[in-house]
Scaffold this active site. Structure first.
Site, short mmCIF file in Angstrom:
data_model
loop_
_atom_site.label_atom_id
_atom_site.label_comp_id
_atom_site.label_asym_id
_atom_site.label_seq_id
_atom_site.Cartn_x
_atom_site.Cartn_y
_atom_site.Cartn_z
CG ASN A 28 -10.86 -2.06 -8.20
OD1 ASN A 28 -11.45 -1.54 -9.12
ND2 ASN A 28 -9.89 -2.95 -8.37
CE1 TYR A 76 -4.06 -1.98 0.33
CE2 TYR A 76 -2.81 -3.24 1.94
CZ TYR A 76 -3.91 -3.10 1.12
OH TYR A 76 -4.86 -4.10 1.07
CD GLU A 90 -2.36 -12.22 -10.65
OE1 GLU A 90 -1.47 -11.52 -10.15
OE2 GLU A 90 -3.46 -11.77 -11.02
CB CYS A 112 -7.36 -3.78 -5.86
SG CYS A 112 -8.86 -4.78 -5.92
CG HIS A 113 -5.65 -9.62 -7.20
ND1 HIS A 113 -6.26 -9.04 -8.30
CD2 HIS A 113 -4.66 -10.40 -7.69
CE1 HIS A 113 -5.67 -9.47 -9.41
NE2 HIS A 113 -4.69 -10.29 -9.07
#
Length: 199
Positions: free
Chosen positions: A161, A138, A196, A169-170
């Protein structure tokens, strides 16, 4: 479909209803009265609601957000002219399916971010710069916006979001490496990062 106009709806076949729905969508689009199209998509993280305007994808909602409530808010904030029109979201559905199958690392979709304004919009504009398979804190996102002390505001922007997954945003974590919050819940965030290869 040739039916008696007084024929009870429960005697109309599914195929007839599909044809009627398609005609309604076509008529609404042709008449310029379809402002928000939506559909749902089954995914490994549960059913997602996808909604789009003529500008692009405006909302992706997890089941935990209550899809009906999300549609009500879209009607209040954008337009009450909302219709289930799956074909208008075929490209988004295809790209999300490819993502979940491990065949897509980024999205090539127009996005309508009118539901985010001010600093929240600035944060969302930064998030696509976090590459697939990587994360940022962040604090790093706050610094990238030019407001390094706005760490908490970055968290709020991520939590609100309107198009998660497509605007990733993850991929934003706490400075200590902890997951932090996520609109779809911490388990969904963990699963996306595992997908990912970032967890």
């Amino acid at each position: 479909m040739t039916t008696d106009p007084l024929r009870p709806l429960d005697t109309v076949s599914g195929a007839d209803l599909d044809r009627l729905r398609a005609r309604l969508v076509d008529a609404a689009a042709t008449g310029g009265v379809l402002d928000v199209a939506y559909r749902t998509l089954d995914t490994p993280v549960g059913p997602l609601l996808l909604a789009a305007t003529d500008r692009g994808l405006v909302r992706i909602a997890f089941a935990s957000e209550d899809h009906d409530a999300v549609l009500v808010r879209l009607a209040e904030r954008i337009s009450p002219r909302i219709l289930r029109a799956p074909a208008r979201l075929d490209d988004a559905a295809r790209q999300l399916a490819e993502y979940f199958a491990g065949r897509r690392r980024s999205f090539d979709l127009p996005v309508d971010l009118r539901l985010a304004g001010g600093f929240r919009r600035e944060v969302l504009d930064q998030l696509p710069h976090i590459p697939f398979g990587r994360t940022a804190s962040y604090a790093e996102v706050a610094a990238a916006t030019g407001r390094p002390r706005a760490v908490r505001a970055v968290g709020t922007a991520c939590a609100t979001n309107p198009v998660p997954l497509v605007v990733p945003c993850h991929r934003v974590l706490r400075s200590d490496g902890a997951l932090g919050g996520y609109l779809g819940g911490p388990e969904v965030k963990r699963r996306l990062l595992q997908l990912e290869g970032a967890a």
